[in-house]
Motif scaffolding. Sequence first.
Motif, PDB file in Angstrom:
ATOM      1  N   VAL A   1      -3.399  -6.150  -9.823  1.00  0.00           N
ATOM      2  CA  VAL A   1      -3.308  -7.496  -9.253  1.00  0.00           C
ATOM      3  C   VAL A   1      -4.474  -7.751  -8.309  1.00  0.00           C
ATOM      4  O   VAL A   1      -5.065  -6.826  -7.738  1.00  0.00           O
ATOM      5  CB  VAL A   1      -1.975  -7.697  -8.498  1.00  0.00           C
ATOM      6  N   LYS A   2      -4.797  -9.037  -8.172  1.00  0.00           N
ATOM      7  CA  LYS A   2      -5.823  -9.455  -7.221  1.00  0.00           C
ATOM      8  C   LYS A   2      -5.146 -10.116  -6.034  1.00  0.00           C
ATOM      9  O   LYS A   2      -4.246 -10.944  -6.204  1.00  0.00           O
ATOM     10  CB  LYS A   2      -6.794 -10.441  -7.878  1.00  0.00           C
ATOM     11  N   LEU A   3      -5.552  -9.732  -4.827  1.00  0.00           N
ATOM     12  CA  LEU A   3      -4.982 -10.279  -3.609  1.00  0.00           C
ATOM     13  C   LEU A   3      -5.836 -11.419  -3.076  1.00  0.00           C
ATOM     14  O   LEU A   3      -7.022 -11.554  -3.426  1.00  0.00           O
ATOM     15  CB  LEU A   3      -4.838  -9.187  -2.553  1.00  0.00           C
ATOM     16  N   GLN A   4      -5.258 -12.220  -2.223  1.00  0.00           N
ATOM     17  CA  GLN A   4      -5.959 -13.358  -1.635  1.00  0.00           C
ATOM     18  C   GLN A   4      -7.205 -12.904  -0.878  1.00  0.00           C
ATOM     19  O   GLN A   4      -8.205 -13.633  -0.821  1.00  0.00           O
ATOM     20  CB  GLN A   4      -5.015 -14.108  -0.692  1.00  0.00           C
ATOM     21  N   SER A   5      -7.188 -11.699  -0.350  1.00  0.00           N
ATOM     22  CA  SER A   5      -8.318 -11.156   0.399  1.00  0.00           C
ATOM     23  C   SER A   5      -9.496 -10.787  -0.486  1.00  0.00           C
ATOM     24  O   SER A   5     -10.580 -10.458   0.016  1.00  0.00           O
ATOM     25  CB  SER A   5      -7.867  -9.916   1.173  1.00  0.00           C
ATOM     26  N   GLY A   6      -9.294 -10.818  -1.800  1.00  0.00           N
ATOM     27  CA  GLY A   6     -10.355 -10.418  -2.716  1.00  0.00           C
ATOM     28  C   GLY A   6     -10.256  -8.956  -3.122  1.00  0.00           C
ATOM     29  O   GLY A   6     -11.084  -8.470  -3.896  1.00  0.00           O
ATOM     30  N   LYS A   7      -9.269  -8.259  -2.630  1.00  0.00           N
ATOM     31  CA  LYS A   7      -9.089  -6.851  -2.986  1.00  0.00           C
ATOM     32  C   LYS A   7      -8.252  -6.735  -4.260  1.00  0.00           C
ATOM     33  O   LYS A   7      -7.445  -7.608  -4.570  1.00  0.00           O
ATOM     34  CB  LYS A   7      -8.411  -6.097  -1.848  1.00  0.00           C
ATOM     35  N   LEU A   8      -8.463  -5.627  -4.959  1.00  0.00           N
ATOM     36  CA  LEU A   8      -7.655  -5.309  -6.121  1.00  0.00           C
ATOM     37  C   LEU A   8      -6.681  -4.200  -5.753  1.00  0.00           C
ATOM     38  O   LEU A   8      -7.001  -3.306  -4.964  1.00  0.00           O
ATOM     39  CB  LEU A   8      -8.526  -4.866  -7.298  1.00  0.00           C
ATOM     40  N   ALA A   9      -5.496  -4.270  -6.338  1.00  0.00           N
ATOM     41  CA  ALA A   9      -4.464  -3.288  -6.030  1.00  0.00           C
ATOM     42  C   ALA A   9      -3.639  -3.010  -7.272  1.00  0.00           C
ATOM     43  O   ALA A   9      -3.592  -3.832  -8.204  1.00  0.00           O
ATOM     44  CB  ALA A   9      -3.566  -3.798  -4.897  1.00  0.00           C
ATOM     45  N   VAL A  10      -2.969  -1.870  -7.287  1.00  0.00           N
ATOM     46  CA  VAL A  10      -2.049  -1.532  -8.357  1.00  0.00           C
ATOM     47  C   VAL A  10      -0.629  -1.546  -7.784  1.00  0.00           C
ATOM     48  O   VAL A  10      -0.407  -1.118  -6.653  1.00  0.00           O
ATOM     49  CB  VAL A  10      -2.381  -0.159  -8.980  1.00  0.00           C
ATOM     50  N   VAL A  11       0.312  -2.101  -8.531  1.00  0.00           N
ATOM     51  CA  VAL A  11       1.692  -2.221  -8.051  1.00  0.00           C
ATOM     52  C   VAL A  11       2.372  -0.852  -8.073  1.00  0.00           C
ATOM     53  O   VAL A  11       2.331  -0.140  -9.079  1.00  0.00           O
ATOM     54  CB  VAL A  11       2.483  -3.222  -8.914  1.00  0.00           C
ATOM     55  N   LEU A  12       2.995  -0.500  -6.952  1.00  0.00           N
ATOM     56  CA  LEU A  12       3.672   0.787  -6.797  1.00  0.00           C
ATOM     57  C   LEU A  12       5.183   0.696  -6.955  1.00  0.00           C
ATOM     58  O   LEU A  12       5.812   1.595  -7.498  1.00  0.00           O
ATOM     59  CB  LEU A  12       3.386   1.388  -5.417  1.00  0.00           C
ATOM     60  N   GLU A  13       5.779  -0.368  -6.447  1.00  0.00           N
ATOM     61  CA  GLU A  13       7.235  -0.449  -6.408  1.00  0.00           C
ATOM     62  C   GLU A  13       7.659  -1.892  -6.201  1.00  0.00           C
ATOM     63  O   GLU A  13       6.970  -2.658  -5.531  1.00  0.00           O
ATOM     64  CB  GLU A  13       7.773   0.431  -5.276  1.00  0.00           C
ATOM     65  N   GLN A  14       8.810  -2.236  -6.792  1.00  0.00           N
ATOM     66  CA  GLN A  14       9.328  -3.592  -6.669  1.00  0.00           C
ATOM     67  C   GLN A  14      10.074  -3.788  -5.351  1.00  0.00           C
ATOM     68  O   GLN A  14      10.634  -2.858  -4.795  1.00  0.00           O
ATOM     69  CB  GLN A  14      10.285  -3.900  -7.819  1.00  0.00           C
ATOM     70  N   ASN A  15      10.078  -5.021  -4.868  1.00  0.00           N
ATOM     71  CA  ASN A  15      10.972  -5.446  -3.798  1.00  0.00           C
ATOM     72  C   ASN A  15      12.007  -6.353  -4.444  1.00  0.00           C
ATOM     73  O   ASN A  15      11.680  -7.464  -4.874  1.00  0.00           O
ATOM     74  CB  ASN A  15      10.213  -6.192  -2.693  1.00  0.00           C
ATOM     75  N   VAL A  16      13.241  -5.871  -4.563  1.00  0.00           N
ATOM     76  CA  VAL A  16      14.244  -6.588  -5.344  1.00  0.00           C
ATOM     77  C   VAL A  16      14.549  -7.970  -4.784  1.00  0.00           C
ATOM     78  O   VAL A  16      15.002  -8.856  -5.514  1.00  0.00           O
ATOM     79  CB  VAL A  16      15.546  -5.763  -5.445  1.00  0.00           C
ATOM     80  N   THR A  17      14.298  -8.174  -3.501  1.00  0.00           N
ATOM     81  CA  THR A  17      14.573  -9.483  -2.907  1.00  0.00           C
ATOM     82  C   THR A  17      13.344 -10.384  -2.889  1.00  0.00           C
ATOM     83  O   THR A  17      13.432 -11.530  -2.469  1.00  0.00           O
ATOM     84  CB  THR A  17      15.100  -9.322  -1.472  1.00  0.00           C
ATOM     85  N   ALA A  18      12.197  -9.848  -3.326  1.00  0.00           N
ATOM     86  CA  ALA A  18      10.959 -10.639  -3.346  1.00  0.00           C
ATOM     87  C   ALA A  18      10.097 -10.155  -4.507  1.00  0.00           C
ATOM     88  O   ALA A  18       9.195  -9.330  -4.333  1.00  0.00           O
ATOM     89  CB  ALA A  18      10.214 -10.503  -2.017  1.00  0.00           C
ATOM     90  N   LEU A  19      10.380 -10.653  -5.716  1.00  0.00           N
ATOM     91  CA  LEU A  19       9.725 -10.153  -6.918  1.00  0.00           C
ATOM     92  C   LEU A  19       8.220 -10.410  -6.934  1.00  0.00           C
ATOM     93  O   LEU A  19       7.479  -9.714  -7.628  1.00  0.00           O
ATOM     94  CB  LEU A  19      10.360 -10.785  -8.159  1.00  0.00           C
ATOM     95  N   THR A  20       7.749 -11.405  -6.180  1.00  0.00           N
ATOM     96  CA  THR A  20       6.311 -11.694  -6.153  1.00  0.00           C
ATOM     97  C   THR A  20       5.600 -10.963  -5.031  1.00  0.00           C
ATOM     98  O   THR A  20       4.401 -11.163  -4.823  1.00  0.00           O
ATOM     99  CB  THR A  20       6.070 -13.212  -5.993  1.00  0.00           C
ATOM    100  N   ALA A  21       6.316 -10.109  -4.298  1.00  0.00           N
ATOM    101  CA  ALA A  21       5.717  -9.399  -3.167  1.00  0.00           C
ATOM    102  C   ALA A  21       6.069  -7.905  -3.213  1.00  0.00           C
ATOM    103  O   ALA A  21       6.807  -7.394  -2.371  1.00  0.00           O
ATOM    104  CB  ALA A  21       6.184 -10.005  -1.850  1.00  0.00           C
ATOM    105  N   PRO A  22       5.555  -7.187  -4.197  1.00  0.00           N
ATOM    106  CA  PRO A  22       5.868  -5.757  -4.323  1.00  0.00           C
ATOM    107  C   PRO A  22       5.048  -4.906  -3.351  1.00  0.00           C
ATOM    108  O   PRO A  22       4.197  -5.425  -2.613  1.00  0.00           O
ATOM    109  CB  PRO A  22       5.475  -5.453  -5.767  1.00  0.00           C
ATOM    110  N   ARG A  23       5.328  -3.613  -3.345  1.00  0.00           N
ATOM    111  CA  ARG A  23       4.476  -2.658  -2.635  1.00  0.00           C
ATOM    112  C   ARG A  23       3.309  -2.340  -3.552  1.00  0.00           C
ATOM    113  O   ARG A  23       3.469  -2.105  -4.752  1.00  0.00           O
ATOM    114  CB  ARG A  23       5.236  -1.372  -2.297  1.00  0.00           C
ATOM    115  N   VAL A  24       2.096  -2.348  -2.983  1.00  0.00           N
ATOM    116  CA  VAL A  24       0.889  -2.129  -3.782  1.00  0.00           C
ATOM    117  C   VAL A  24      -0.018  -1.115  -3.104  1.00  0.00           C
ATOM    118  O   VAL A  24       0.098  -0.867  -1.898  1.00  0.00           O
ATOM    119  CB  VAL A  24       0.119  -3.454  -4.001  1.00  0.00           C
TER     120      VAL A  24
END
Length: 421
Positions: free
Chosen positions: A347-370
């Motif tokens: 995924v690409k973040l607003q900051s311009g950084k790239l990240a890989v998703v590590l884990e889901q947040n069940v209460t916030a599907l668009t905001a996982p741990r990365v």
Amino acid sequence: MLKKIPTSDVKLGMYLQGMEGSWLSHPFWKTKFVLTDPEDLKALKASGVPFCWIDSSKGLDVDAPEAPKAVLASPSAAPAPAPAVPDPPAAPTVIESAPRIDTSTAPASMGEELERATQVVQRSKRAVMNLFGEARLGKAIDAEQCLPLVEEVASSVARNPSALISLARLKTKDDYTYMHSVAVCALMVSLARQMGLDEAQTREAGLAGLLHDIGKMAMPLNVLNKPGALTDDEFAIMRDHPTRGFEMLKEGTSVPPAALDVALRHHEKMDGTGYPGKLAGEQISLLSRMGAVCDVYDAITSNRPYKNAWDPASSLARMAQWTGHFDPRVFQAFVKCVGIYPVGTLVKLQSGKLAVVLEQNVTALTAPRVRVFYSTKSQMPIPTQVLDLSSAGASDRIIGREDPATWGFQRLDELWQAPAK
């Protein structure tokens, strides 16, 4: 010594060897264990199971006054599928894994569950290879013998759905057929729970997922493992695997109707253009509609003999566009299971950084741990950092997914599997 006793006489400390009747009516995923939990005893006595088989050499015996009620085991008295004698050495591999099963279901973080899930995947692969190998040789399937494997997968999914599901996606082209069945089993269990099915239905869903592709064992190996695209004639041969799987399972023992149906119908489509029956809409059972989603998702996110994997998030996006293929309600529930950005997604973040998703947040599907690892501004790797995008202090957010191939990243799996620091 094996004894058959009324369920009302069962007490804590007894070793349950089997329960009379269909295993789908039993209150437990397993059938061979020492009864130690009062809640388990209560559930057993309320289940309607009339008789149980106990092994007094492995647990408590019946009390002396109750002894006349006991019926000694004999070949004629032994109920099916409960065994009348201890398991022979030639018992299927899935039984051998039973003593090692971790049935705890306490929630665990991705990092905590990855190690246990890795062991589950390894044992599951060996068990399915043996199971499918015997099926190819013509040996009948005993569904109850598969239950310990389904239970182990289900327990891992209960602790953390993402761990085992993500690991099972990492197949080689050589072990695809076997690991695909393990992955679909895990996905079916997770989806069943997401859709609010009870434990008996969840058990059926997991078993159906494990056995859905058994018909491929009746396919010619040169077609099944062909490294290139199939010809029209070869594809016609492969399209017969649901029917062959149904026939193979029908000849087995303790195979529930739901597993037969999923084996036969997991390639049907909601618009009636699937096979083998061209069923449409509600003509397709719920479990078969679930099986269709789980089967396709794992297939397209895995490396196969003739095709490289698509990344998880892109796969979901493409599946969402296949109008008429999937049940929309089932597909929406499936997305909640694996996340809008599944583990391993770039995924690409607003900051311009790239990240890989590590884990889901069940209460916030668009905001996982990365795990952040690259800057698109400097076009350079940066020190890795784990961010919880759902935390109150999070200052970054996902603005979109990226194709790893565009960036030349070939080791993302190592990034999401690495322990969080």
